[in-house]
Design a protein around this motif. Structure first.
Motif, PDB file in Angstrom:
ATOM      1  N   ILE A  94       0.834  -1.204   0.000  1.00  0.00           N
ATOM      2  CA  ILE A  94       0.000   0.000   0.000  1.00  0.00           C
ATOM      3  C   ILE A  94       0.868   1.253   0.000  1.00  0.00           C
ATOM      4  CG2 ILE A  94      -1.658   1.346   1.339  1.00  0.00           C
ATOM      5  CD1 ILE A  94      -2.761  -1.391   2.325  1.00  0.00           C
ATOM      6  N   SER A  95       1.879   1.284   0.853  1.00  0.00           N
ATOM      7  CA  SER A  95       2.699   2.490   1.002  1.00  0.00           C
ATOM      8  C   SER A  95       3.454   2.852  -0.269  1.00  0.00           C
ATOM      9  CB  SER A  95       3.695   2.304   2.158  1.00  0.00           C
ATOM     10  OG  SER A  95       3.020   2.062   3.372  1.00  0.00           O
ATOM     11  N   ILE A  96       3.908   1.856  -1.021  1.00  0.00           N
ATOM     12  CA  ILE A  96       4.684   2.141  -2.228  1.00  0.00           C
ATOM     13  C   ILE A  96       3.820   2.807  -3.289  1.00  0.00           C
ATOM     14  CG2 ILE A  96       4.280  -0.049  -3.419  1.00  0.00           C
ATOM     15  CD1 ILE A  96       7.612   1.931  -3.179  1.00  0.00           C
ATOM     16  N   GLN A  97       2.483   2.739  -3.134  1.00  0.00           N
ATOM     17  CA  GLN A  97       1.609   3.399  -4.102  1.00  0.00           C
ATOM     18  C   GLN A  97       1.728   4.924  -4.047  1.00  0.00           C
ATOM     19  OE1 GLN A  97       0.137   1.398  -6.308  1.00  0.00           O
ATOM     20  NE2 GLN A  97       1.079  -0.250  -5.104  1.00  0.00           N
ATOM     21  N   LEU A  98       2.382   5.440  -3.014  1.00  0.00           N
ATOM     22  CA  LEU A  98       2.603   6.883  -2.934  1.00  0.00           C
ATOM     23  C   LEU A  98       3.498   7.378  -4.060  1.00  0.00           C
ATOM     24  CD1 LEU A  98       3.019   7.544   0.900  1.00  0.00           C
ATOM     25  CD2 LEU A  98       1.005   7.903  -0.529  1.00  0.00           C
ATOM     26  N   GLN A  99       4.111   6.450  -4.804  1.00  0.00           N
ATOM     27  CA  GLN A  99       4.930   6.874  -5.942  1.00  0.00           C
ATOM     28  C   GLN A  99       4.082   7.647  -6.965  1.00  0.00           C
ATOM     29  OE1 GLN A  99       6.528   3.128  -7.137  1.00  0.00           O
ATOM     30  NE2 GLN A  99       4.536   2.216  -7.484  1.00  0.00           N
ATOM     31  N   VAL A 100       2.793   7.339  -7.049  1.00  0.00           N
ATOM     32  CA  VAL A 100       1.932   8.034  -8.015  1.00  0.00           C
ATOM     33  C   VAL A 100       1.671   9.480  -7.591  1.00  0.00           C
ATOM     34  CG1 VAL A 100      -0.315   8.041  -9.162  1.00  0.00           C
ATOM     35  CG2 VAL A 100       0.921   5.893  -8.859  1.00  0.00           C
ATOM     36  N   PRO A 101       1.231   9.765  -6.343  1.00  0.00           N
ATOM     37  CA  PRO A 101       1.096  11.177  -5.962  1.00  0.00           C
ATOM     38  C   PRO A 101       2.426  11.924  -5.953  1.00  0.00           C
ATOM     39  CG  PRO A 101       0.548   9.726  -4.118  1.00  0.00           C
ATOM     40  CD  PRO A 101       0.611   8.880  -5.335  1.00  0.00           C
ATOM     41  N   PHE A 102       3.515  11.249  -5.573  1.00  0.00           N
ATOM     42  CA  PHE A 102       4.826  11.892  -5.659  1.00  0.00           C
ATOM     43  C   PHE A 102       5.130  12.275  -7.111  1.00  0.00           C
ATOM     44  CE2 PHE A 102       6.360   9.879  -1.525  1.00  0.00           C
ATOM     45  CZ  PHE A 102       6.476  11.091  -0.867  1.00  0.00           C
ATOM     46  N   ALA A 103       4.812  11.370  -8.048  1.00  0.00           N
ATOM     47  CA  ALA A 103       5.058  11.644  -9.467  1.00  0.00           C
ATOM     48  C   ALA A 103       4.236  12.828  -9.945  1.00  0.00           C
ATOM     49  CB  ALA A 103       4.740  10.401 -10.302  1.00  0.00           C
ATOM     50  N   ALA A 104       2.989  12.928  -9.486  1.00  0.00           N
ATOM     51  CA  ALA A 104       2.140  14.055  -9.867  1.00  0.00           C
ATOM     52  C   ALA A 104       2.722  15.365  -9.356  1.00  0.00           C
ATOM     53  CB  ALA A 104       0.727  13.850  -9.317  1.00  0.00           C
ATOM     54  N   LEU A 105       3.216  15.336  -8.117  1.00  0.00           N
ATOM     55  CA  LEU A 105       3.790  16.546  -7.530  1.00  0.00           C
ATOM     56  C   LEU A 105       5.057  16.963  -8.268  1.00  0.00           C
ATOM     57  CD1 LEU A 105       3.745  18.681  -5.319  1.00  0.00           C
ATOM     58  CD2 LEU A 105       4.967  17.072  -3.837  1.00  0.00           C
ATOM     59  N   ALA A 107       5.936  16.187 -11.330  1.00  0.00           N
ATOM     60  CA  ALA A 107       5.608  16.614 -12.687  1.00  0.00           C
ATOM     61  C   ALA A 107       5.162  18.070 -12.690  1.00  0.00           C
ATOM     62  CB  ALA A 107       4.518  15.726 -13.269  1.00  0.00           C
ATOM     63  N   ALA A 108       4.438  18.470 -11.666  1.00  0.00           N
ATOM     64  CA  ALA A 108       4.010  19.867 -11.556  1.00  0.00           C
ATOM     65  C   ALA A 108       5.218  20.789 -11.371  1.00  0.00           C
ATOM     66  CB  ALA A 108       3.039  20.030 -10.389  1.00  0.00           C
ATOM     67  N   LEU A 109       6.200  20.319 -10.584  1.00  0.00           N
ATOM     68  CA  LEU A 109       7.387  21.136 -10.336  1.00  0.00           C
ATOM     69  C   LEU A 109       8.327  21.151 -11.534  1.00  0.00           C
ATOM     70  CD1 LEU A 109       8.184  20.035  -6.661  1.00  0.00           C
ATOM     71  CD2 LEU A 109       7.125  22.167  -7.409  1.00  0.00           C
ATOM     72  N   ALA A 110       8.505  19.977 -12.179  1.00  0.00           N
ATOM     73  CA  ALA A 110       9.489  19.864 -13.255  1.00  0.00           C
ATOM     74  C   ALA A 110       8.973  20.372 -14.587  1.00  0.00           C
ATOM     75  CB  ALA A 110       9.941  18.403 -13.395  1.00  0.00           C
ATOM     76  N   PHE A 111       7.688  20.151 -14.867  1.00  0.00           N
ATOM     77  CA  PHE A 111       7.144  20.490 -16.181  1.00  0.00           C
ATOM     78  C   PHE A 111       6.073  21.576 -16.128  1.00  0.00           C
ATOM     79  CE2 PHE A 111       8.333  15.910 -16.443  1.00  0.00           C
ATOM     80  CZ  PHE A 111       9.419  16.072 -17.318  1.00  0.00           C
ATOM     81  N   GLY A 112       5.830  22.088 -14.931  1.00  0.00           N
ATOM     82  CA  GLY A 112       4.841  23.140 -14.805  1.00  0.00           C
ATOM     83  C   GLY A 112       3.416  22.667 -15.016  1.00  0.00           C
ATOM     84  N   GLU A 113       3.189  21.349 -14.838  1.00  0.00           N
ATOM     85  CA  GLU A 113       1.841  20.836 -15.023  1.00  0.00           C
ATOM     86  C   GLU A 113       0.933  21.323 -13.881  1.00  0.00           C
ATOM     87  OE1 GLU A 113       1.601  16.666 -15.505  1.00  0.00           O
ATOM     88  OE2 GLU A 113       2.993  16.576 -17.209  1.00  0.00           O
ATOM     89  N   ARG A 114      -0.273  21.652 -14.236  1.00  0.00           N
ATOM     90  CA  ARG A 114      -1.235  22.119 -13.230  1.00  0.00           C
ATOM     91  C   ARG A 114      -1.824  20.911 -12.508  1.00  0.00           C
ATOM     92  NH1 ARG A 114      -6.742  23.062 -13.215  1.00  0.00           N
ATOM     93  NH2 ARG A 114      -7.435  24.716 -11.786  1.00  0.00           N
ATOM     94  N   LEU A 115      -1.763  20.941 -11.185  1.00  0.00           N
ATOM     95  CA  LEU A 115      -2.290  19.819 -10.407  1.00  0.00           C
ATOM     96  C   LEU A 115      -3.807  19.746 -10.491  1.00  0.00           C
ATOM     97  CD1 LEU A 115      -0.169  19.712  -7.124  1.00  0.00           C
ATOM     98  CD2 LEU A 115      -0.310  17.966  -8.902  1.00  0.00           C
ATOM     99  N   SER A 157       9.483   8.351  -8.257  1.00  0.00           N
ATOM    100  CA  SER A 157       8.893   9.484  -8.978  1.00  0.00           C
ATOM    101  C   SER A 157       9.980  10.321  -9.656  1.00  0.00           C
ATOM    102  CB  SER A 157       8.052  10.343  -8.032  1.00  0.00           C
ATOM    103  OG  SER A 157       8.856  11.005  -7.073  1.00  0.00           O
ATOM    104  N   VAL A 158      11.156  10.408  -9.027  1.00  0.00           N
ATOM    105  CA  VAL A 158      12.287  11.092  -9.668  1.00  0.00           C
ATOM    106  C   VAL A 158      12.714  10.313 -10.910  1.00  0.00           C
ATOM    107  CG1 VAL A 158      14.683  11.836  -9.394  1.00  0.00           C
ATOM    108  CG2 VAL A 158      13.076  12.097  -7.491  1.00  0.00           C
ATOM    109  N   ALA A 159      12.776   8.985 -10.788  1.00  0.00           N
ATOM    110  CA  ALA A 159      13.129   8.145 -11.939  1.00  0.00           C
ATOM    111  C   ALA A 159      12.110   8.320 -13.060  1.00  0.00           C
ATOM    112  CB  ALA A 159      13.206   6.683 -11.507  1.00  0.00           C
ATOM    113  N   ASN A 160      10.852   8.488 -12.689  1.00  0.00           N
ATOM    114  CA  ASN A 160       9.798   8.692 -13.682  1.00  0.00           C
ATOM    115  C   ASN A 160      10.041   9.969 -14.490  1.00  0.00           C
ATOM    116  OD1 ASN A 160       7.280   7.881 -14.860  1.00  0.00           O
ATOM    117  ND2 ASN A 160       6.286   9.521 -13.726  1.00  0.00           N
ATOM    118  N   ILE A 161      10.509  11.022 -13.826  1.00  0.00           N
ATOM    119  CA  ILE A 161      10.848  12.269 -14.512  1.00  0.00           C
ATOM    120  C   ILE A 161      12.011  12.043 -15.472  1.00  0.00           C
ATOM    121  CG2 ILE A 161      11.709  14.625 -14.206  1.00  0.00           C
ATOM    122  CD1 ILE A 161       8.819  14.264 -13.332  1.00  0.00           C
ATOM    123  N   LEU A 162      13.023  11.277 -15.027  1.00  0.00           N
ATOM    124  CA  LEU A 162      14.173  10.988 -15.888  1.00  0.00           C
ATOM    125  C   LEU A 162      13.740  10.243 -17.152  1.00  0.00           C
ATOM    126  CD1 LEU A 162      16.855   9.885 -13.255  1.00  0.00           C
ATOM    127  CD2 LEU A 162      16.626  12.108 -14.386  1.00  0.00           C
TER     128      LEU A 162
END
Length: 295
Positions: A94-105, A107-115, A157-162
């Protein structure tokens, strides 16, 4: 956009999530015999042997994949397996699923995506769900291990950005070359940070080999191979919601095969986390990063 799924493909989607979810219990069994980082090294060594001959060379992308191997292969999986060693499979699933909200956050910081308020709400619900689980008395003394799993989710989530910065690269190529680069790093890290590897090698039997084979063959080669094949047939909007079944099967595998206790807090916190992640996945499924290993 096609939203209907053929019965055979539906079966394949579910089968993949069963394999990925069951990997939490399988990994726990492996950690009874093999130190965590060494177990990851064995997994990636076998993945390299299986995938690399068929992967081809992603020309111009190898330096970036090398960096990815440090972030995902070395850091994420070392933290994930080390944390999993001392907490139950259900909590980790369950806890590792936080990778998805981390990725959303990120992505907003790295690509300027609107949350947007819906994804922000999903993030809040997901984190609150893990907080409910963390508040259980049974996790007292295991907070560092839980923090390592949550940290692994953030690193993913950092790896996802890479990977997004890599551009168009076949997922099999990414996983094959990342495994090749990560294996010596993990072996070196295990040598420096762990002990008992030689004794573990001497005590290894067919069950240990099956555990490593499950992770490399079923989880990566067949699991992700099937996943990539389905992504060629269906839009990511159709595919990604199936990943919400993974924590369910992760919890179920811990209960059935490891005799873990299904507590009220685990049920409530798990449901909250899956709902929160589900909101994000349904709103922006590409944030879940289907090209790189998650489990």
């Amino acid at each position: 956009m096609q939203f209907s799924v053929k019965p055979l493909h539906l079966l394949l989607f579910v089968a993949v999530t069963v394999v990925w979810g069951g990997n939490f219990a399988v990994t726990k069994l492996g950690l009874l015999e093999i130190p965590p980082i060494m177990l990851v090294a064995m997994r990636f060594a076998l993945v390299t042997v299986i995938l690399l001959p068929f992967a081809g060379i992603p020309r111009g992308k190898l330096p970036a994949i090398g960096l990815l191997s440090v972030v995902l292969g070395l850091l994420h999986f070392s933290m994930m397996f080390t944390g999993l060693k001392d907490i139950d499979a259900a909590t980790a699933a369950i806890s590792i699923q936080l990778q998805v909200p981390f990725a959303a956050l990120l992505a907003a910081l790295a690509f300027g995506e609107r949350l947007g308020w819906r994804r922000a709400l999903g993030m809040a619900i997901a984190f609150a769900g893990v907080a409910v689980i963390a508040g259980e008395p049974r996790l007292e003394g295991s907070y560092l291990s839980l923090a390592l799993v949550i940290g692994a989710a953030m690193v993913w989530s950092v790896a996802n950005i890479l990977v997004k910065r890599l551009g168009e690269v076949d997922g099999t190529q990414i996983n094959a070359w990342m495994a090749l680069f990560a294996t010596p790093q993990l072996a070196a890290a295990s040598f420096v940070l762990e002990d008992g590897q030689w004794a573990a090698w001497q005590a290894a039997d067919w069950r240990t080999l099956l555990i490593v084979a499950y992770q490399a063959v079923l989880v990566v080669a067949l699991g992700y191979g099937t996943w990539y094949a389905m992504l060629k047939r269906y839009d990511v909007n159709v595919a990604m919601p199936f990943t919400l079944l993974v924590p369910f099967f992760g919890v179920l595998s811990g209960v059935l095969f490891l005799d873990e206790v299904l507590t009220a807090a685990l049920i409530v916190g798990g449901a909250m986390t899956i709902v929160g992640v589900g909101i994000i996945v349904i709103r922006r499924p590409r944030l879940a990063g289907p090209k790189i290993e998650r489990y």
